[in-house]
Design a protein around this motif. Structure first.
Motif, short mmCIF file in Angstrom:
data_model
loop_
_atom_site.label_atom_id
_atom_site.label_comp_id
_atom_site.label_asym_id
_atom_site.label_seq_id
_atom_site.Cartn_x
_atom_site.Cartn_y
_atom_site.Cartn_z
N ARG A 1 0.82 -1.22 0.00
CA ARG A 1 0.00 0.00 0.00
C ARG A 1 0.85 1.27 0.00
NH1 ARG A 1 -2.77 -3.52 3.56
NH2 ARG A 1 -4.87 -4.07 2.83
N ASP A 2 2.16 1.10 0.01
CA ASP A 2 3.08 2.25 0.07
C ASP A 2 3.57 2.58 -1.34
OD1 ASP A 2 4.78 4.26 1.00
OD2 ASP A 2 6.44 2.85 1.34
N GLY A 3 2.75 3.30 -2.09
CA GLY A 3 3.10 3.65 -3.46
C GLY A 3 1.91 3.51 -4.38
N THR A 4 2.19 3.49 -5.67
CA THR A 4 1.15 3.39 -6.70
C THR A 4 1.16 1.99 -7.30
OG1 THR A 4 1.37 5.73 -7.25
CG2 THR A 4 0.32 4.32 -8.89
N VAL A 5 0.02 1.34 -7.30
CA VAL A 5 -0.08 0.03 -7.95
C VAL A 5 -0.19 0.26 -9.46
CG1 VAL A 5 -1.45 -2.07 -8.22
CG2 VAL A 5 -1.20 -1.03 -5.95
N VAL A 6 0.84 -0.12 -10.18
CA VAL A 6 0.86 0.11 -11.62
C VAL A 6 0.37 -1.11 -12.40
CG1 VAL A 6 2.66 1.85 -11.48
CG2 VAL A 6 3.31 -0.54 -11.79
N LEU A 7 0.31 -2.26 -11.71
CA LEU A 7 -0.14 -3.47 -12.41
C LEU A 7 -0.64 -4.49 -11.39
CD1 LEU A 7 -0.28 -5.19 -15.07
CD2 LEU A 7 1.99 -6.04 -14.46
#
Length: 244
Positions: free
Chosen positions: A65-71
């Motif tokens: 959950r620490d960041g952007t899920v890109v895929l």
């Protein structure tokens, strides 16, 4: 036993393997192999359901959950032989990524082996070849060359595409950029190999003066090839008729 980073409980899978990356202007490419299921004596203990890829600028993701899920890849090994492309990035910025494989029981793997980083930057196209310079008349110098390959391809991924070649003719020393303000003559060729057989004629030069000619192959993303292999000197002059 419980694997690290679990959510729904259960045994977490191993890390992904064979992480390979490439970078280009505004893009990071990555491919990898998803983990196998955990099976003991024919009984499945943990079954792969998907793999998350999380991106973060500045530092590595601490958790999924620490960041952007890109895929969120739910087809096993969908990117084992072909690259996933993360685009829209800022050149020169180091991005940190981490894979989080998860099971059908929502047990997420959180392993340092799943982390990597990459920095997008423009990729220059190749060098020109066969540079030929010759006096072409009063205050003129002809320039001929062969442009580089149309694309730069690495492991099946096109990282750069030729757009033009900028010719900069300068007195005293070579130009260091295609926009040198002290150039005596500048020309942009947008037809690949357009001057491999038909010379470009630089005009407005001084007879008997040595000129430093720099060619800058340009990519579609604006990256200039500044290699010294793309340079040569020539003398502008009138053409002498040896016999009449």
């Amino acid at each position: 036993p419980y694997g690290s980073g679990t959510s729904g409980g259960g045994i977490a899978l191993p890390a992904v393997s064979d992480i390979q990356t490439l970078a280009a202007a505004g893009k990071v490419y990555v491919k990898w192999t998803d983990p196998d299921d955990i099976v003991v004596d024919g009984s499945p203990l943990a079954s792969w359901a998907g793999t998350l890829l999380v991106r973060k600028a500045g530092s590595a993701p601490m958790n999924r959950r620490d960041g952007t899920v890109v895929l969120d890849s739910k087809t096993r090994n969908a990117y084992q032989n072909s690259y996933f492309c993360d685009s829209g990035l800022t050149d020169g910025v180091e991005y940190f990524y981490k894979f989080f494989p998860y099971t059908t029981s929502n047990a997420y793997t959180d392993s340092a082996a799943d982390a990597f980083s990459a920095t997008p930057n423009p990729v220059a196209v190749g060098d020109v070849s066969g540079i030929t310079l010759a006096a072409a008349g009063n205050g003129k110098l002809s320039v001929m060359w062969t442009d580089p390959d149309a694309t730069i391809v690495n492991d099946g991924v096109t990282l750069a595409t030729w757009a033009s070649t900028v010719v900069v003719v300068k007195e005293g020393r070579y130009a260091v950029s295609p926009t040198d303000p002290d150039a005596a003559f500048t020309y942009t060729s947008t037809t690949r190999n357009g001057h491999a057989a038909a010379p470009l004629v630089a005009t407005g030069l001084k007879n008997g003066t040595t000129y430093y000619v720099s060619l800058f192959p340009m990519s579609t993303d604006g990256s200039a090839n500044t290699n010294t292999a793309n340079r040569k000197t020539g003398v502008a002059n009138k053409i002498t008729i040896s016999t009449t």
